[in-house]
Design a protein around this motif. Structure first.
Motif, short mmCIF file in Angstrom:
data_model
loop_
_atom_site.label_atom_id
_atom_site.label_comp_id
_atom_site.label_asym_id
_atom_site.label_seq_id
_atom_site.Cartn_x
_atom_site.Cartn_y
_atom_site.Cartn_z
N LEU A 1 4.38 -10.47 -10.29
CA LEU A 1 4.20 -10.08 -8.89
C LEU A 1 2.71 -9.90 -8.57
O LEU A 1 1.85 -10.02 -9.44
N SER A 2 2.42 -9.55 -7.32
CA SER A 2 1.06 -9.67 -6.78
C SER A 2 0.00 -8.87 -7.51
O SER A 2 -1.06 -9.42 -7.84
N SER B 1 7.21 -15.51 -0.56
CA SER B 1 6.89 -14.12 -0.23
C SER B 1 5.99 -14.06 0.99
O SER B 1 5.30 -15.04 1.29
N ILE B 2 5.96 -12.91 1.64
CA ILE B 2 4.96 -12.74 2.71
C ILE B 2 3.56 -12.84 2.11
O ILE B 2 2.58 -13.04 2.81
N TYR C 1 -1.36 -14.55 -6.58
CA TYR C 1 0.07 -14.54 -6.27
C TYR C 1 0.35 -15.39 -5.03
O TYR C 1 1.28 -16.20 -5.01
N PHE D 1 10.26 -13.63 0.99
CA PHE D 1 10.75 -12.26 1.00
C PHE D 1 9.64 -11.29 1.40
O PHE D 1 8.48 -11.48 1.06
N PRO D 2 10.01 -10.23 2.11
CA PRO D 2 9.12 -9.08 2.32
C PRO D 2 9.20 -8.16 1.10
O PRO D 2 9.77 -8.56 0.07
N GLY D 3 8.67 -7.00 1.19
CA GLY D 3 8.83 -6.03 0.10
C GLY D 3 10.32 -5.70 -0.02
O GLY D 3 10.99 -5.48 0.98
N GLY E 1 4.15 -4.88 -8.19
CA GLY E 1 4.07 -5.36 -6.81
C GLY E 1 3.19 -4.45 -5.96
O GLY E 1 2.87 -3.33 -6.35
N THR E 2 2.80 -4.94 -4.80
CA THR E 2 2.01 -4.15 -3.85
C THR E 2 2.92 -3.30 -2.98
O THR E 2 2.59 -2.17 -2.61
N THR E 3 4.12 -3.81 -2.69
CA THR E 3 5.06 -3.06 -1.84
C THR E 3 5.83 -2.02 -2.64
O THR E 3 6.68 -1.31 -2.08
N ASP E 4 5.54 -1.92 -3.95
CA ASP E 4 6.31 -1.00 -4.80
C ASP E 4 6.19 0.44 -4.35
O ASP E 4 7.03 1.26 -4.70
N TRP F 1 -2.07 -9.36 4.01
CA TRP F 1 -0.74 -9.85 4.38
C TRP F 1 -0.43 -9.53 5.84
O TRP F 1 -1.08 -8.68 6.45
C1 VAH Z 1 4.93 -7.80 -4.38
N1 VAH Z 1 7.25 -7.10 -4.14
O1 VAH Z 1 4.61 -6.73 -3.90
C2 VAH Z 1 6.38 -8.26 -4.19
C3 VAH Z 1 6.53 -9.05 -2.91
C4 VAH Z 1 6.03 -9.09 -0.47
C5 VAH Z 1 5.90 -8.34 -1.72
O2 VAH Z 1 6.06 -10.34 -3.02
O3 VAH Z 1 4.16 -8.48 -5.00
#
Ligand code: VAH
Length: 318
Positions: free
Chosen positions: A76-77, A114-115, A139, A166-168, A179-182, A276
């Motif tokens: 992931l990112s 992903s977004i 990513y 996909f979004p978070g 991930g960044t949205t974690d 993003w």
């Molecule tokens: C991330 N969860 O944070 C993933 C995803 C849009 C976020 O791609 O890298």
């Protein structure tokens, strides 16, 4: 027969269970880089697989006579930003191996975008389905390359490739990694375990999000959609909601009034988040295959806190 890579990951662990319930456990072969004590390993066929090993993947596809490949194994990112060359080799090497195996076995194919496939020059609000994509993360480079590669395999070889931006994704079964949205997942775990959370993403930073049940339904609905109705293929924008940390904290406070949040911003992941979009437009997915999310922020919060209480504190919440 469906082969899933990354089957022990955040999406994989729930998608494997869902597809086994729909299509029969024996028809879903779960694979991941290592075996764990996850119920996924025992509730149906499981094989260890390093997706950078093309021959091993080809052998498994033949062994199980696979007709569908769902390729989820990836970094992931944030992890990809810390190890960009490893990310390129794993994310792109794994994808091209999976596409080649799908092509040789005429499989239907799914892999998520992903977004993160968008960058700073992409329109940030109501981000169109078709727009500029100049991501500034490894990513994002992987995701744009992946979208183009999957489109190429459809146009050049007629492979039935399909994918979603996909979004978070927020879930309580298997934690996401790197991930960044974690932050939007960790906040629920910490709310239940500590009653408070320190966010690594700053106030006012909007990102698209979706509750995992809606993401799983979107994958199954897209894979079962009439191909004649698909104008797009590997990159449908799908989003259920967009929020910033103060809003998810407020949603939690409605259920847990004593919950508090403060900030310790991580510049790396904050920088990724700011590159993003704030909110993407899902109209193509709605028009072409009837995408519809069931959960909004408050209903997701209610379900996450209830399920995590049961999971973490073994409290039976009525
Ligand atoms: C991330 N969860 O944070 C993933 C995803 C849009 C976020 O791609 O890298």
């Amino acid at each position: 027969k469906i082969l899933i890579t990354g089957a022990l990951g955040q999406i994989g662990s729930e998608l494997t269970e869902k597809t086994r319930n729909i299509y029969g456990a024996e028809n879903v072969i779960a694979t991941d880089i290592r075996k764990t004590d996850s119920p996924i390993v025992t509730s149906g066929p499981f094989e260890t697989l390093d997706v950078t090993d093309a021959q091993a993947m080809a052998d498994l596809a033949k062994k199980y006579n696979v007709d569908t490949i769902i390729h989820l194994a990836a970094l992931l990112s944030a992890t990809a930003e810390a190890k960009p060359l490893l990310a390129w080799n794993l994310n792109m090497g794994g994808l091209v191996n999976a596409l080649e195996v799908a092509r040789e076995n005429q499989c239907q194919f799914f892999t998520p975008s992903s977004i993160g496939a968008f960058g700073p020059s992409t329109p940030k609000n109501q981000t169109p389905q078709d727009t500029i994509q100049r991501p500034t993360t490894m990513y994002g480079v992987n995701k744009v390359s992946g979208e183009l590669l999957c489109d190429y395999y459809f146009q050049k070889f007629g492979l039935d490739t399909r994918g979603l931006r996909f979004p978070g994704l927020i879930s309580y079964v298997a934690p996401p990694g790197g991930g960044t949205t974690d932050y939007a997942v960790e906040i629920y775990y910490d709310a239940v375990q500590k009653g408070r959370y320190t966010s690594f993403i700053d106030a006012g930073t909007y990102m698209d999000m979706m509750y995992m049940p809606d993401a799983l339904n979107a994958i199954v609905d897209l894979m079962e959609a009439d191909p004649a109705k698909l104008i797009h293929r590997n990159s449908f924008n799908v989003s259920a909601m967009s929020f910033e940390p103060e809003q998810i904290a407020a949603s939690i406070k409605k259920v847990m009034p004593t919950f508090t949040m403060d900030y310790d911003v991580d510049p790396i992941r904050q920088g990724i988040a700011e590159s993003w979009p704030n909110a993407i437009d899902s109209s193509a997915a709605i028009a072409e295959w009837g995408f519809k999310a069931q959960y909004d922020l408050d209903s997701m919060t209610q379900d996450m806190l209830t399920k995590l209480n049961d999971k973490l504190n073994n409290k039976v919440t009525n």
